[in-house]
Design a protein around this motif. Structure first.
Motif, PDB file in Angstrom:
ATOM      1  N   TYR A 250      -1.408  -5.495   5.873  1.00  0.00           N
ATOM      2  CA  TYR A 250      -0.982  -5.214   4.499  1.00  0.00           C
ATOM      3  C   TYR A 250      -0.570  -6.484   3.738  1.00  0.00           C
ATOM      4  O   TYR A 250      -0.414  -6.453   2.509  1.00  0.00           O
ATOM      5  CB  TYR A 250       0.162  -4.194   4.507  1.00  0.00           C
ATOM      6  CG  TYR A 250       1.467  -4.691   5.069  1.00  0.00           C
ATOM      7  CD1 TYR A 250       2.459  -5.202   4.230  1.00  0.00           C
ATOM      8  CD2 TYR A 250       1.733  -4.655   6.440  1.00  0.00           C
ATOM      9  CE1 TYR A 250       3.662  -5.654   4.738  1.00  0.00           C
ATOM     10  CE2 TYR A 250       2.938  -5.092   6.956  1.00  0.00           C
ATOM     11  CZ  TYR A 250       3.895  -5.592   6.110  1.00  0.00           C
ATOM     12  OH  TYR A 250       5.081  -6.036   6.612  1.00  0.00           O
ATOM     13  N   LEU A 251      -0.429  -7.594   4.462  1.00  0.00           N
ATOM     14  CA  LEU A 251      -0.060  -8.843   3.789  1.00  0.00           C
ATOM     15  C   LEU A 251      -1.247  -9.779   3.578  1.00  0.00           C
ATOM     16  O   LEU A 251      -1.128 -10.795   2.886  1.00  0.00           O
ATOM     17  CB  LEU A 251       1.015  -9.583   4.605  1.00  0.00           C
ATOM     18  CG  LEU A 251       2.363  -8.886   4.761  1.00  0.00           C
ATOM     19  CD1 LEU A 251       3.304  -9.740   5.590  1.00  0.00           C
ATOM     20  CD2 LEU A 251       2.982  -8.592   3.399  1.00  0.00           C
TER      21      LEU A 251
ATOM     22  N   ALA B 277       4.694 -14.000   1.527  1.00  0.00           N
ATOM     23  CA  ALA B 277       3.723 -12.939   1.254  1.00  0.00           C
ATOM     24  C   ALA B 277       4.376 -11.570   1.344  1.00  0.00           C
ATOM     25  O   ALA B 277       4.099 -10.662   0.538  1.00  0.00           O
ATOM     26  CB  ALA B 277       2.559 -13.032   2.244  1.00  0.00           C
ATOM     27  N   ARG B 278       5.263 -11.396   2.316  1.00  0.00           N
ATOM     28  CA  ARG B 278       5.951 -10.108   2.467  1.00  0.00           C
ATOM     29  C   ARG B 278       6.829  -9.826   1.245  1.00  0.00           C
ATOM     30  O   ARG B 278       6.920  -8.690   0.766  1.00  0.00           O
ATOM     31  CB  ARG B 278       6.799 -10.138   3.739  1.00  0.00           C
ATOM     32  CG  ARG B 278       7.515  -8.809   4.014  1.00  0.00           C
ATOM     33  CD  ARG B 278       8.285  -8.840   5.327  1.00  0.00           C
ATOM     34  NE  ARG B 278       7.368  -8.914   6.461  1.00  0.00           N
ATOM     35  CZ  ARG B 278       7.119 -10.012   7.160  1.00  0.00           C
ATOM     36  NH1 ARG B 278       7.727 -11.149   6.830  1.00  0.00           N
ATOM     37  NH2 ARG B 278       6.282 -10.007   8.167  1.00  0.00           N
TER      38      ARG B 278
ATOM     39  N   GLU C 242       6.512  -6.572  -1.266  1.00  0.00           N
ATOM     40  CA  GLU C 242       7.620  -5.664  -1.553  1.00  0.00           C
ATOM     41  C   GLU C 242       7.848  -5.557  -3.054  1.00  0.00           C
ATOM     42  O   GLU C 242       8.122  -4.462  -3.580  1.00  0.00           O
ATOM     43  CB  GLU C 242       8.875  -6.141  -0.843  1.00  0.00           C
ATOM     44  CG  GLU C 242       8.807  -6.030   0.679  1.00  0.00           C
ATOM     45  CD  GLU C 242       9.925  -6.775   1.374  1.00  0.00           C
ATOM     46  OE1 GLU C 242      10.716  -7.440   0.655  1.00  0.00           O
ATOM     47  OE2 GLU C 242      10.006  -6.727   2.609  1.00  0.00           O
ATOM     48  N   ALA C 243       7.722  -6.708  -3.755  1.00  0.00           N
ATOM     49  CA  ALA C 243       7.918  -6.678  -5.207  1.00  0.00           C
ATOM     50  C   ALA C 243       6.796  -5.914  -5.898  1.00  0.00           C
ATOM     51  O   ALA C 243       7.034  -5.196  -6.884  1.00  0.00           O
ATOM     52  CB  ALA C 243       7.984  -8.107  -5.735  1.00  0.00           C
ATOM     53  N   ALA C 244       5.564  -6.056  -5.388  1.00  0.00           N
ATOM     54  CA  ALA C 244       4.424  -5.404  -6.033  1.00  0.00           C
ATOM     55  C   ALA C 244       4.382  -3.908  -5.787  1.00  0.00           C
ATOM     56  O   ALA C 244       3.938  -3.134  -6.641  1.00  0.00           O
ATOM     57  CB  ALA C 244       3.128  -6.043  -5.533  1.00  0.00           C
TER      58      ALA C 244
ATOM     59  N   GLN D  34      10.729  -0.696   0.266  1.00  0.00           N
ATOM     60  CA  GLN D  34      11.926  -1.253   0.847  1.00  0.00           C
ATOM     61  C   GLN D  34      11.536  -2.253   1.932  1.00  0.00           C
ATOM     62  O   GLN D  34      10.497  -2.102   2.586  1.00  0.00           O
ATOM     63  CB  GLN D  34      12.791  -0.146   1.461  1.00  0.00           C
ATOM     64  CG  GLN D  34      13.390   0.797   0.431  1.00  0.00           C
ATOM     65  CD  GLN D  34      14.338   0.077  -0.508  1.00  0.00           C
ATOM     66  OE1 GLN D  34      15.156  -0.734  -0.058  1.00  0.00           O
ATOM     67  NE2 GLN D  34      14.227   0.361  -1.809  1.00  0.00           N
ATOM     68  N   PRO D  35      12.335  -3.295   2.121  1.00  0.00           N
ATOM     69  CA  PRO D  35      12.012  -4.268   3.176  1.00  0.00           C
ATOM     70  C   PRO D  35      11.879  -3.584   4.521  1.00  0.00           C
ATOM     71  O   PRO D  35      12.643  -2.690   4.868  1.00  0.00           O
ATOM     72  CB  PRO D  35      13.212  -5.222   3.152  1.00  0.00           C
ATOM     73  CG  PRO D  35      13.787  -5.073   1.767  1.00  0.00           C
ATOM     74  CD  PRO D  35      13.562  -3.638   1.395  1.00  0.00           C
ATOM     75  N   LYS D  36      10.886  -4.023   5.276  1.00  0.00           N
ATOM     76  CA  LYS D  36      10.673  -3.495   6.620  1.00  0.00           C
ATOM     77  C   LYS D  36      11.547  -4.244   7.621  1.00  0.00           C
ATOM     78  O   LYS D  36      12.214  -5.213   7.278  1.00  0.00           O
ATOM     79  CB  LYS D  36       9.196  -3.624   7.002  1.00  0.00           C
ATOM     80  CG  LYS D  36       8.257  -2.805   6.128  1.00  0.00           C
ATOM     81  CD  LYS D  36       6.819  -2.950   6.594  1.00  0.00           C
ATOM     82  CE  LYS D  36       5.888  -2.126   5.706  1.00  0.00           C
ATOM     83  NZ  LYS D  36       6.127  -0.685   5.828  1.00  0.00           N
TER      84      LYS D  36
END
Length: 522
Positions: free
Chosen positions: A24-25, A64-65, A69-71, A75-77
């Motif tokens: 996903y990144l 990148a993470r 998260e912003a896009a 919530q942070p993983k």
């Protein structure tokens, strides 16, 4: 060891650090499936650089993470590269200590300003639990974010985990400020004293694998290979290599460890003081020993600046011993001493004692250079004999200007030296009893001291004294300075040292040599 490292890759004798990018990144990293940093073909070097390379990759993935998260509004993983609070604290503390050392190397004004104890008190309040979460965030929020971005924690503000980590970072900063204050007073031996950080350091040390060892000889071996690489390389002379090995071995024996990575400034200072207190070596020799060990550590830093003492060579800040030297004229032979030694040489059967004093007296060449002369170095041009001081045949010289051609003084011809050369077998003129290649300097020095005892003339340099005397001959007999510099293998550092020096100058050199009046022996 390498097989157990995470993110380690070996392929066709080459090593790299590789981290797989979560699917996903990948759109944020040019759709790559992995990030890889090449570490070269030397396994030991690759191991040293591996951790820094992995950290660099993880930071890229962390950025990148953050973008993902912003896009997506997700919530942070969970932290992908989790570390315990204790592990984070130890890394944070050490990074501040390293940063302090780096600034001291480059900014002489840094240590003149004391620690701001009002600021330090804020960190003390932080780990004492007196600050709110907002106050903690204002104080160390940026450092907390760096830890999260690196993927080492998923702690979020408002949780006990976040607050515990924030308080721990207050501890590390207060301790780092304490070390800064100690270092400002010249004390570099300080260690953490807060029980929480002391326990963290002990726990981290116990959980870490045994530190990699890089011996002094490993570093020297690498430098020897580097200097010898290439078609027109300039290898390190064998005696120079031995000097570095001997001095590093002496340091390693004193500190009871050959691991160059663990060298400290305190050890360097203690070593030179122990050598001075023993009273067996001159301060000049002790200074040379310190400089040589320091040079070897610099070689290690040049090869791996990011991992081998990244904060700087620990021996750079140590003041070398001071010493006084005898005036130059006291090191030179007097005319009476020169006559005594040259007359004694006439009675010798062994070639090195018979001829090396005479060669040095009438050329100013170094005893080591004379000891390496071969029959093939002598040649005749326009009815005049010369010899070459050269690196041909694996020989070494002090510097590039030492390569030269020297006219044979007529006193040497009259003494029968050319007849000796003509009758000699090909190869070295001055050999040992059991092997060809020998160190002539200690043998000549000992031989001279048999006629001029040390207690009678301690200032005399038995070997280099001829060089001093020949310089005075040149001044006395008005030998032109450029000819004198060339004959003795000196340089004034000017660009003219790199020009000319062809056969055209040989008659002029011979004429300059003829100005020197021979030493009158009875």
């Amino acid at each position: 060891m390498a097989g157990n490292l995470r993110h380690w890759k070996e392929r066709n004798g080459r090593y790299s650090a590789r981290v797989v990018i979560p699917p996903y990144l990948r759109p944020y990293l040019d759709n790559r499936a992995e990030l890889e940093i090449q570490l070269g073909g030397d396994r030991r070097t690759a191991l040293r650089n591996h951790a820094a390379a992995v950290a660099s990759i993880q930071r890229q993935i962390g950025i990148a993470r953050q973008k993902h998260e912003a896009a997506t509004g997700q919530q942070p993983k969970a932290a992908p590269y989790p570390l315990t609070i204790q592990q984070i604290a130890v890394r944070d503390y050490q990074s501040q200590i390293d940063f302090d050392a780096e600034i001291r190397l480059h900014d002489p004004n840094y240590a003149r300003f004391g620690v701001d104890w009002d600021e330090a008190a804020r960190y003390r309040d932080g780990f004492a639990g007196k600050l709110t979460d907002d106050e903690l965030e204002q104080l160390i929020g940026a450092r907390l974010e760096r830890v999260r971005l690196a993927g080492n924690t998923d702690a979020v503000k408002g949780t006990d985990k976040w607050r515990a980590l924030a308080q721990m970072l207050c501890v590390t900063t207060f301790e780092a400020l304490s070390r800064e204050d100690e270092r400002n007073e010249g004390d570099f031996t300080g260690k953490p004293t807060h029980p929480v950080l002391v326990a963290a350091v002990e726990a981290a040390t116990a959980s870490e694998p045994e530190a990699e060892k890089i011996s002094f000889n490993d570093i020297i071996d690498d430098e020897v290979k580097r200097r010898a690489r290439g078609k027109d390389a300039k290898p390190l002379p064998a005696l120079t290599i031995k000097k570095y090995r001997d001095h590093c071995a002496a340091f390693a024996k004193w500190r009871k460890s050959d691991n160059a990575l663990t060298t400290t400034a305190a050890e360097g200072k203690g070593w030179i003081e122990s050598l001075q207190d023993a009273g067996e070596l001159s301060n000049r020799t002790v200074k040379a020993m310190l400089q040589n060990v320091r040079t070897v550590l610099n070689w290690g830093r040049h090869d791996n600046p990011a991992t081998f003492f990244p904060a700087g060579n620990p021996l750079n800040g140590i003041k070398a011993p001071d010493y006084t030297t005898a005036p130059s004229y006291l090191k030179a032979y007097t005319m009476d001493e020169a006559k005594l030694i040259l007359a004694a040489a006439r009675k010798e059967d062994k070639a090195m004692f018979r001829w090396i004093p005479w060669l040095c007296a009438y050329s100013g060449m170094r005893v080591s250079e004379a000891g390496n002369l071969r029959k093939e170095d002598f040649f005749e041009a326009d009815g005049r004999w010369f010899w070459k001081v050269t690196t041909v045949g694996g020989r070494s010289l002090k510097n590039a200007s030492s390569e030269r051609r020297v006219p044979v003084h007529k006193a040497l011809v009259d003494e029968g030296f050319i007849d000796f050369v003509k009758a000699a077998k090909p190869g070295r003129l001055f050999k040992g009893d059991t092997k060809d290649a020998v160190l002539v300097q200690p043998r000549i020095s000992t031989w001279v001291r048999g006629f001029i005892p040390f207690d009678k003339r301690p200032e005399l340099s038995p070997n280099h004294g001829w060089r001093h005397l020949f310089e005075d001959f040149c001044r006395r007999d008005h030998v032109p300075e450029d000819a004198r510099n060339y004959i003795t293998g000196r340089t004034d550092g000017g660009s003219r040292d790199m020009y000319g020096r062809s056969d055209v100058m040989l008659p002029g050199l011979a004429a300059a040599m003829d100005r020197i009046e021979p030493i009158a022996l009875v």
